[in-house]
Scaffold this active site. Structure first.
Site, PDB file in Angstrom:
ATOM      1  N   LEU A   1       0.821  -1.214   0.000  1.00 47.71           N
ATOM      2  CA  LEU A   1       0.000   0.000   0.000  1.00 47.71           C
ATOM      3  C   LEU A   1       0.855   1.264   0.000  1.00 47.71           C
ATOM      4  O   LEU A   1       0.437   2.290  -0.523  1.00 47.71           O
ATOM      5  CB  LEU A   1      -0.935   0.008   1.216  1.00 47.71           C
TER       6      LEU A   1
ATOM      7  N   GLY B   1       9.215   2.414   7.346  1.00 50.51           N
ATOM      8  CA  GLY B   1       8.599   1.117   7.120  1.00 50.51           C
ATOM      9  C   GLY B   1       7.742   1.051   5.888  1.00 50.51           C
ATOM     10  O   GLY B   1       7.755   1.962   5.058  1.00 50.51           O
TER      11      GLY B   1
ATOM     12  N   VAL C   1       3.727  -0.515   4.393  1.00 43.99           N
ATOM     13  CA  VAL C   1       2.383  -0.961   4.764  1.00 43.99           C
ATOM     14  C   VAL C   1       1.870  -1.880   3.671  1.00 43.99           C
ATOM     15  O   VAL C   1       1.922  -1.539   2.485  1.00 43.99           O
ATOM     16  CB  VAL C   1       1.426   0.240   4.968  1.00 43.99           C
TER      17      VAL C   1
ATOM     18  N   LYS D   1       1.685  -2.813   9.104  1.00 40.69           N
ATOM     19  CA  LYS D   1       2.794  -1.876   8.986  1.00 40.69           C
ATOM     20  C   LYS D   1       4.040  -2.539   9.551  1.00 40.69           C
ATOM     21  O   LYS D   1       4.106  -2.865  10.734  1.00 40.69           O
ATOM     22  CB  LYS D   1       2.477  -0.578   9.735  1.00 40.69           C
TER      23      LYS D   1
ATOM     24  N   ASP E   1       3.146  15.415  11.335  1.00 40.65           N
ATOM     25  CA  ASP E   1       3.375  15.004   9.944  1.00 40.65           C
ATOM     26  C   ASP E   1       2.062  15.038   9.160  1.00 40.65           C
ATOM     27  O   ASP E   1       1.769  14.124   8.389  1.00 40.65           O
ATOM     28  CB  ASP E   1       4.004  13.611   9.908  1.00 40.65           C
TER      29      ASP E   1
END
Length: 165
Positions: free
Chosen positions: A12, A18, A20, A35, A123
């Site tokens: 995704l 990382g 997802v 995740k 963020d």
């Protein structure tokens, strides 16, 4: 954690800490997002653990829901709600004024919930906002989030998407 419980599907998204992956949870029968931390040791794992702890204590319709945190071989994996909708970044533009107001109000509500819990997202940007059917906006990725009483983490701010905090 036994990853055999999940049927891993498509990627995704990927970020600095990382990636997802969409998955199917064979135990619960639901689609989920998993995740995975990029580097299982060090600061990235710490960010994942903090993100899980922050989200686990909140329930708000405009914040992504986390289901579980598992650690396998020292690698944390967050199992969360699968969001079947594009990010705000990918929505066709221009958006109608009424839609902008609705999405903006939902995001303000989500940020208000975070701030009531003394959490700074740090963020907020179009790629961290999903728009689901029915125009439900969902804020994701609290990887850089901090408690308001602590020092903000060193993040690369872009002139277009500086956190409102």
């Amino acid at each position: 954690m036994d990853l055999d419980r999940f049927e891993l599907k498509d990627l995704l998204g990927e970020g600095s800490t990382g990636r997802v992956v969409r998955g199917y949870d064979r135990l619960t029968g639901r689609e989920v997002a998993l995740k995975f931390v990029r580097e299982p040791s060090g600061a990235d794992a710490g960010l994942f653990l903090r993100e899980f702890r922050l989200l686990a204590c909140l329930t708000h319709p405009n914040l992504v829901k986390v289901h579980e945190l598992w650690v396998q071989g020292g690698m944390p994996v967050i199992v969360m709600e699968f969001l079947d909708g594009p990010t705000l970044e990918r929505l066709p533009k221009p958006l109608e004024e009424a839609r902008v107001r609705s999405l903006g109000a939902q995001l303000a509500s989500a940020l208000g919930e975070l701030h009531d819990a003394s959490i700074v997202h740090a963020d907020v940007k179009p790629s961290n906002i999903h728009v689901l059917s029915g125009d439900r906006a969902v804020l994701v990725d609290l990887g850089f989030a901090v408690m308001a009483s602590s020092e903000l983490p060193p993040i690369g701010l872009s002139p277009l998407y500086a956190p409102p905090e």
